[in-house]
Design a protein around this motif. Structure first.
Motif, PDB file in Angstrom:
ATOM      1  N   THR A  54     -34.232   2.132  25.447  1.00  0.00           N
ATOM      2  CA  THR A  54     -32.935   2.049  25.398  1.00  0.00           C
ATOM      3  C   THR A  54     -32.641   0.464  25.125  1.00  0.00           C
ATOM      4  O   THR A  54     -31.763  -0.058  24.181  1.00  0.00           O
ATOM      5  CB  THR A  54     -31.907   2.762  26.624  1.00  0.00           C
ATOM      6  N   SER A  55     -33.173  -0.363  25.986  1.00  0.00           N
ATOM      7  CA  SER A  55     -33.009  -1.547  25.900  1.00  0.00           C
ATOM      8  C   SER A  55     -33.367  -2.276  24.573  1.00  0.00           C
ATOM      9  O   SER A  55     -32.985  -3.242  23.966  1.00  0.00           O
ATOM     10  CB  SER A  55     -33.373  -2.703  27.050  1.00  0.00           C
ATOM     11  N   THR A 106     -31.457  -1.406  21.745  1.00  0.00           N
ATOM     12  CA  THR A 106     -30.211  -2.079  21.517  1.00  0.00           C
ATOM     13  C   THR A 106     -30.428  -3.558  21.104  1.00  0.00           C
ATOM     14  O   THR A 106     -29.689  -4.159  20.254  1.00  0.00           O
ATOM     15  CB  THR A 106     -29.615  -2.076  23.083  1.00  0.00           C
ATOM     16  N   GLY A 151     -29.952   3.898  21.743  1.00  0.00           N
ATOM     17  CA  GLY A 151     -29.555   2.758  21.789  1.00  0.00           C
ATOM     18  C   GLY A 151     -28.007   2.394  22.055  1.00  0.00           C
ATOM     19  O   GLY A 151     -27.478   3.495  22.068  1.00  0.00           O
ATOM     20  N   ALA A 152     -27.654   1.268  22.278  1.00  0.00           N
ATOM     21  CA  ALA A 152     -26.322   1.153  22.511  1.00  0.00           C
ATOM     22  C   ALA A 152     -25.463   1.547  21.384  1.00  0.00           C
ATOM     23  O   ALA A 152     -24.316   2.213  21.543  1.00  0.00           O
ATOM     24  CB  ALA A 152     -25.834  -0.204  23.046  1.00  0.00           C
ATOM     25  N   SER A 153     -25.843   1.137  20.160  1.00  0.00           N
ATOM     26  CA  SER A 153     -25.291   1.297  18.844  1.00  0.00           C
ATOM     27  C   SER A 153     -26.260   2.113  18.002  1.00  0.00           C
ATOM     28  O   SER A 153     -25.591   2.089  16.575  1.00  0.00           O
ATOM     29  CB  SER A 153     -24.862  -0.105  18.414  1.00  0.00           C
ATOM     30  N   SER A 187     -30.875  -3.166  17.167  1.00  0.00           N
ATOM     31  CA  SER A 187     -29.976  -2.739  16.457  1.00  0.00           C
ATOM     32  C   SER A 187     -29.462  -3.726  15.269  1.00  0.00           C
ATOM     33  O   SER A 187     -28.752  -3.532  14.132  1.00  0.00           O
ATOM     34  CB  SER A 187     -28.840  -2.384  17.226  1.00  0.00           C
TER      35      SER A 187
END
Length: 282
Positions: free
Chosen positions: A40-41, A44, A165-167, A47
């Motif tokens: 995930t990091s 991110t 990921g975040a976005s 992205s």
């Protein structure tokens, strides 16, 4: 580090160390929760590069829209009005069918189907080769996405979310060699599994007995088994059957309903009611 890559270290020792470290990383990613956090990091961090790489396309797309002639816009507007009229009639029938279906389920004592949340996402990049069929979309954990969510387009099933990921998120297409989709035949409800072959326009049905009633032209729908893909979404259409008795199973191939080679907008099916309202990014 110098000791590991120095000239005094043999190639066999370097290879052994590399293999051991690789096995440790694989096991750690498989059996610990830290691997998911690391992925995930990393997603991110990557992205902004994906959005930057997609910027030229957005600029060209905007320029093309500005150069579109008035006559062409009028024709497209008329076509969209006609399509909307046809779909409105279908929606009217759909509401009636939903009501009838709920009554039948109540009579049979079946649980009502759960409503799916929906979120429109745009494809940022495509990773397509014989060993991996994946796309990256512009939605992530900040939009409520998680791994395992089903993804469709306007025609049928596309695949499922495998990394978030975040976005941004990564979607594994149903034609990938590692992907399998439980399906049923629309004509007779026969259940089987569709597997990817690494070909964007073809999938295969796995371990189908010669006696199974499947014909060319049969429509395959998601069966709902495995609780990954909701029941009833089109997946593929059978295009080729080879019932060679010398083989233990029949060779059956199908063509995905979704246009996987030209997808731009996708619909992620979520399990949160807050996402029932579909919003398209401008």
């Amino acid at each position: 580090m110098n000791l590991l890559f120095g000239r005094t270290i043999s190639m066999q020792l370097r290879l052994t160390i590399a293999v051991v470290l690789s096995v440790i990383l694989i096991l750690g990613d498989r059996y610990t929760s830290g691997g998911t956090a690391v992925r995930t990091s990393l997603n991110t961090l990557v992205s902004p590069l994906l959005y930057l790489a997609n910027l030229p396309y957005e600029l060209l797309s905007t320029s093309a829209k500005n150069l579109t002639s008035r006559d062409q816009l009028l024709k497209e507007n008329e076509a969209l009005k006609n399509k909307q009229l046809l779909q409105s009639e279908q929606l009217q029938q759909y509401a009636f069918l939903v009501q009838e279906n709920e009554k039948l389920r109540a009579l049979l004592g079946s649980n009502p189907r759960q409503q799916q949340g929906k979120l429109v996402a745009q494809v940022l990049s495509v990773h397509s080769n014989p060993y991996s069929h994946q796309v990256v979309i512009n939605k992530g954990t900040s939009d409520g996405l998680r791994e395992g969510l089903a993804v469709i387009d306007e025609l049928g099933v596309v695949g499922q979310v495998i990394q978030v990921g975040a976005s941004t998120s990564r979607v594994l297409l149903l034609t990938d060699t590692t992907h399998a989709t439980p399906v049923r035949v629309l004509r007779n409800n026969v259940r089987t599994v569709v597997e990817g072959m690494g070909k964007i326009s073809s999938v295969k049905l796995s371990h189908v007995p010669h006696s199974l009633d499947i014909r060319i032209g049969d429509v395959l729908l998601s069966s709902g088994l495995g609780e990954r893909f909701p029941e009833g979404y089109p997946v593929a259409v059978v295009t080729h059957i080879n019932r060679d008795e010398g083989r233990p199973f029949a060779q059956i191939y199908a063509q995905p309903v979704a246009q996987l080679d030209r997808i731009r907008l996708l619909l992620v099916l979520t399990d949160t009611p807050q996402m029932q309202e579909v919003k398209i990014d401008e």
